[in-house]
Motif scaffolding. Sequence first.
Motif, short mmCIF file in Angstrom:
data_model
loop_
_atom_site.label_atom_id
_atom_site.label_comp_id
_atom_site.label_asym_id
_atom_site.label_seq_id
_atom_site.Cartn_x
_atom_site.Cartn_y
_atom_site.Cartn_z
N SER A 195 5.85 -7.08 0.02
CA SER A 195 4.63 -7.20 1.25
C SER A 195 3.98 -6.60 1.50
O SER A 195 2.78 -6.14 1.59
N LEU A 196 5.28 -6.02 2.37
CA LEU A 196 4.53 -4.22 3.68
C LEU A 196 3.80 -3.54 2.77
O LEU A 196 2.80 -3.17 3.24
N LYS A 198 2.65 -3.11 -0.36
CA LYS A 198 1.32 -3.78 -0.76
C LYS A 198 0.37 -3.26 0.06
O LYS A 198 -0.71 -2.65 -0.53
N ALA A 199 0.53 -3.57 0.95
CA ALA A 199 -0.45 -3.87 2.70
C ALA A 199 -0.29 -2.97 2.48
O ALA A 199 -1.71 -1.67 2.57
N ALA A 200 0.60 -1.65 2.21
CA ALA A 200 0.68 -0.33 3.14
C ALA A 200 -0.31 0.61 2.48
O ALA A 200 -1.00 1.34 2.64
N PHE A 201 -0.48 0.04 0.91
CA PHE A 201 -0.50 1.29 -0.58
C PHE A 201 -2.00 1.42 0.07
O PHE A 201 -2.61 2.19 -0.16
N TYR A 202 -2.10 -0.47 -0.15
CA TYR A 202 -3.70 -0.16 0.03
C TYR A 202 -4.56 0.13 1.09
O TYR A 202 -5.70 0.71 1.56
N LYS A 203 -4.09 0.41 2.36
CA LYS A 203 -4.39 0.29 3.29
C LYS A 203 -4.48 2.33 3.06
O LYS A 203 -5.61 2.79 3.89
N GLN A 204 -3.50 2.52 2.78
CA GLN A 204 -3.62 4.58 2.93
C GLN A 204 -4.47 4.91 2.27
O GLN A 204 -4.38 6.17 1.76
N VAL A 205 -4.16 4.34 1.21
CA VAL A 205 -4.75 4.83 -1.13
C VAL A 205 -6.22 5.80 -0.48
O VAL A 205 -6.53 7.00 -1.51
N HIS A 206 -7.18 5.37 0.23
CA HIS A 206 -9.05 5.81 0.13
C HIS A 206 -9.01 6.19 1.62
O HIS A 206 -9.88 7.32 1.85
N ASP A 208 -7.76 10.37 4.08
CA ASP A 208 -7.38 11.43 4.22
C ASP A 208 -5.81 11.51 3.82
O ASP A 208 -5.18 10.55 4.63
N LEU A 209 -4.96 13.07 3.97
CA LEU A 209 -3.77 12.88 3.49
C LEU A 209 -3.07 12.68 4.96
O LEU A 209 -1.76 11.93 4.67
N ARG A 210 -3.58 13.11 5.94
CA ARG A 210 -2.46 13.23 7.22
C ARG A 210 -2.85 11.42 7.80
O ARG A 210 -1.26 11.25 7.79
N THR A 211 -3.94 11.52 7.89
CA THR A 211 -4.28 9.57 7.84
C THR A 211 -3.12 9.39 7.17
O THR A 211 -2.14 8.05 8.28
N ALA A 212 -2.96 9.37 5.91
CA ALA A 212 -1.96 8.34 4.70
C ALA A 212 -0.89 8.76 5.41
O ALA A 212 0.04 7.62 5.06
N TYR A 213 -0.20 9.72 5.53
CA TYR A 213 1.33 9.64 5.94
C TYR A 213 1.88 9.35 6.80
O TYR A 213 2.31 8.41 7.75
N HIS A 214 0.45 9.21 8.14
CA HIS A 214 0.72 8.65 9.59
C HIS A 214 1.02 7.46 9.08
O HIS A 214 2.00 6.98 9.60
N LEU A 215 0.29 6.89 8.37
CA LEU A 215 0.22 5.17 8.29
C LEU A 215 1.40 4.83 7.03
O LEU A 215 2.25 3.89 8.06
N ALA A 216 1.88 5.48 6.59
CA ALA A 216 3.54 5.10 5.17
C ALA A 216 4.23 5.51 6.24
O ALA A 216 5.10 4.71 6.14
N SER A 217 4.19 6.01 7.44
CA SER A 217 5.73 6.56 8.19
C SER A 217 5.95 5.80 9.09
O SER A 217 6.81 5.26 8.99
N GLN A 218 4.46 5.41 9.44
CA GLN A 218 5.47 4.35 10.34
C GLN A 218 5.26 3.04 10.03
O GLN A 218 6.25 1.95 9.77
N THR A 219 4.83 2.29 8.01
CA THR A 219 5.45 1.58 7.16
C THR A 219 6.55 1.88 6.90
O THR A 219 7.16 0.83 7.20
N MET A 220 7.39 3.13 7.54
CA MET A 220 9.02 3.52 6.82
C MET A 220 9.39 2.67 7.84
O MET A 220 10.67 2.09 7.95
N VAL A 221 8.83 3.31 9.34
CA VAL A 221 10.14 2.55 10.15
C VAL A 221 9.66 1.01 10.22
O VAL A 221 10.49 0.15 10.57
N ASP A 222 8.64 0.39 10.18
CA ASP A 222 8.99 -0.80 10.27
C ASP A 222 9.64 -1.72 9.29
O ASP A 222 10.24 -2.70 9.33
#
Length: 246
Positions: A195-196, A198-206, A208-222
Motif C-alpha cells: 500500500s505504501l 503503490k501510493a509512493a509510485f503514483y506520487k513520484q511518477v509524474h 521531475d527526477l530530483r523530486t521523485a527521488y526525494h519522495l521515494a527516499s522518504q518513503t523508504m525511510v517510512d
Amino acid sequence: LRRNIVLSNPKRRNALSLAMLKSLQRDILREAESTDLKVIIISAEGPVFSSGHDLKELTDEQGPEYHTEVFQTCSEVMMLIQKHPVPVIAMVNGLATAAGCQLVASCDIAVASDKSSFATPGVNLGLFCSTPGVALGRAVPRKVALEMLFTGEPISAQEALLHGLLSRVVPEEQLEEETMRIARKIASLSRPVVSLGKAAFYKQVHQDLRTAYHLASQTMVDNVALQDGQEGIKAFIQKRKPVWSH
C-alpha cells in the motif's frame, strides 16, 4: 483476500452507464481499508469487456448537467483505482473500447487474453475520446495514443502489450490461471508495504527526477520504520520466512 468485481451487463456490452459507474465506485470503495483485502480483480461477462459510456445517456435530452455528472463520476472512478490502497488488476477477455479502454489503462496491472483488442473509437461517432485519452496517454507513447484517438481503429492484444497498455498477454484458456497467480503472489505479501509502495509510485511518477527521488527516499525511510519492514529485514538476516502483520 481478493475481491472480484465483474461487469455483468453483457447485453449492453458492459457499457459504463452512470448506474454501472456508481456500482463500480461502491464496489471498489467497499471496505477499502479492511486489512483482509489484498487485491482487486476487475473482469467482465461476455465477449466485450466494456464498450465505454452508454450513448443513450449522452443525447441532448438529458442536458449538460447530467452529462457533467457522467464524465465526472467516470473520472472519479478512474482516479479512485490509483488512489486505492491495494493493487487493482484488470482481467480482459474481449474488446475494450473508449471508457472501457480507459478502465484497462487505469488499472495497476492488466492481463488480457490474446483475442482481446482495444480502441478509442469515439471520433467515428463525432465524440472524441478525450477522457479515455487521459489514461491512454499515460499508459502508452503519445504517437500510439494519438493514432488510436485520431483513427478510432483497434489495436490487438499483442500491440497493446508492446506499447505498454497491458502487463501480459496469454491464451484465453490460461487467462484466469495467470491472473490468479499474480493476485495470489500479491496477496501473500505485506499489505502495509504494498500500500505504501503503490501510493509512493503514483506520487513520484509524474515528478521531475530530483523530486521523485526525494519522495521515494522518504518513503523508504517510512518503509524501514514499518513493523513489516523490520520483520522482513530480520527474517532475511535470520534466514527464515517473514510473518507479515497483514
